[in-house]
Scaffold this motif. Sequence first.
Motif, PDB file in Angstrom:
ATOM      1  N   ILE A  67       0.841  -1.195   0.000  1.00 43.08           N
ATOM      2  CA  ILE A  67       0.000   0.000   0.000  1.00 43.08           C
ATOM      3  C   ILE A  67       0.877   1.246   0.000  1.00 43.08           C
ATOM      4  N   ASN A  68       0.724   2.071  -1.015  1.00 45.16           N
ATOM      5  CA  ASN A  68       1.399   3.367  -1.035  1.00 45.16           C
ATOM      6  C   ASN A  68       0.503   4.376  -0.331  1.00 45.16           C
ATOM      7  N   VAL A  69       1.086   5.159   0.545  1.00 44.83           N
ATOM      8  CA  VAL A  69       0.307   6.112   1.319  1.00 44.83           C
ATOM      9  C   VAL A  69       0.752   7.535   1.001  1.00 44.83           C
ATOM     10  N   ASN A  70      -0.088   8.476   1.349  1.00 46.76           N
ATOM     11  CA  ASN A  70       0.266   9.890   1.279  1.00 46.76           C
ATOM     12  C   ASN A  70       0.541  10.362   2.697  1.00 46.76           C
ATOM     13  N   ILE A  71       1.635  11.103   2.859  1.00 49.80           N
ATOM     14  CA  ILE A  71       2.014  11.604   4.191  1.00 49.80           C
ATOM     15  C   ILE A  71       2.131  13.118   4.125  1.00 49.80           C
ATOM     16  N   GLU A  72       1.550  13.768   5.115  1.00 54.17           N
ATOM     17  CA  GLU A  72       1.657  15.223   5.253  1.00 54.17           C
ATOM     18  C   GLU A  72       2.163  15.550   6.656  1.00 54.17           C
ATOM     19  N   GLY A  73       3.033  16.539   6.761  1.00 55.97           N
ATOM     20  CA  GLY A  73       3.447  17.036   8.068  1.00 55.97           C
ATOM     21  C   GLY A  73       4.769  16.515   8.592  1.00 55.97           C
ATOM     22  N   LEU A  74       5.523  15.795   7.790  1.00 56.51           N
ATOM     23  CA  LEU A  74       6.796  15.260   8.280  1.00 56.51           C
ATOM     24  C   LEU A  74       7.836  16.349   8.553  1.00 56.51           C
ATOM     25  N   GLY A  75       7.679  17.512   7.946  1.00 58.60           N
ATOM     26  CA  GLY A  75       8.647  18.594   8.141  1.00 58.60           C
ATOM     27  C   GLY A  75       8.856  18.950   9.599  1.00 58.60           C
ATOM     28  N   LYS A  76       7.787  19.331  10.267  1.00 61.85           N
ATOM     29  CA  LYS A  76       7.870  19.679  11.686  1.00 61.85           C
ATOM     30  C   LYS A  76       7.624  18.475  12.582  1.00 61.85           C
ATOM     31  N   SER A  77       6.858  17.524  12.072  1.00 60.67           N
ATOM     32  CA  SER A  77       6.504  16.303  12.804  1.00 60.67           C
ATOM     33  C   SER A  77       5.823  16.587  14.144  1.00 60.67           C
ATOM     34  N   GLU A  78       5.014  17.640  14.168  1.00 56.65           N
ATOM     35  CA  GLU A  78       4.174  17.881  15.350  1.00 56.65           C
ATOM     36  C   GLU A  78       2.844  17.150  15.177  1.00 56.65           C
ATOM     37  N   TRP A  79       2.418  17.053  13.908  1.00 57.65           N
ATOM     38  CA  TRP A  79       1.200  16.334  13.549  1.00 57.65           C
ATOM     39  C   TRP A  79       1.416  15.778  12.149  1.00 57.65           C
ATOM     40  N   VAL A  80       1.467  14.470  12.053  1.00 61.76           N
ATOM     41  CA  VAL A  80       1.672  13.831  10.759  1.00 61.76           C
ATOM     42  C   VAL A  80       0.402  13.062  10.399  1.00 61.76           C
ATOM     43  N   LEU A  81      -0.092  13.320   9.215  1.00 63.19           N
ATOM     44  CA  LEU A  81      -1.277  12.636   8.707  1.00 63.19           C
ATOM     45  C   LEU A  81      -0.836  11.629   7.657  1.00 63.19           C
ATOM     46  N   ILE A  82      -1.269  10.383   7.835  1.00 57.29           N
ATOM     47  CA  ILE A  82      -0.995   9.322   6.869  1.00 57.29           C
ATOM     48  C   ILE A  82      -2.336   8.906   6.284  1.00 57.29           C
ATOM     49  N   ASP A  83      -2.487   9.092   4.992  1.00 59.15           N
ATOM     50  CA  ASP A  83      -3.723   8.758   4.292  1.00 59.15           C
ATOM     51  C   ASP A  83      -3.556   7.396   3.638  1.00 59.15           C
TER      52      ASP A  83
END
Length: 110
Positions: A67-83
């Motif tokens: 499964i390939n996922v989309n990840i948002e928020g890894l820059g600061k890593s305060e809140w990371v969303l994995i879709d």
Amino acid sequence: MLENIETLKEFIVQLLEEKKAEAITIIDVKKNTTLAEYIIFANGRSTKNVGAIAEYVALELKQQAGINVNIEGLGKSEWVLIDVGNILINVFYPAVREHFKLEEMWAKKV
């Protein structure tokens, strides 16, 4: 390969537990939105830990489940969303999770 959404959900929780994610909560949202069937919330102990948890989950989903996922928020890593498609995974630094209170918002809709 994971045969259904329930198996996938349990696999994700297992991955989170393997990386020592804390305060794991699963909310069933399929009656309230077409966005996803489940939203999973978890905490890391530091921003570095949040990023490590998210990267591990994404990598294992790709390697073990294809499964390939989309990840948002890894820059600061305060809140990371994995879709993951039908499942949204939110990995938070605890203070950020408390600030946004997304879990409370979704829990009220269920």
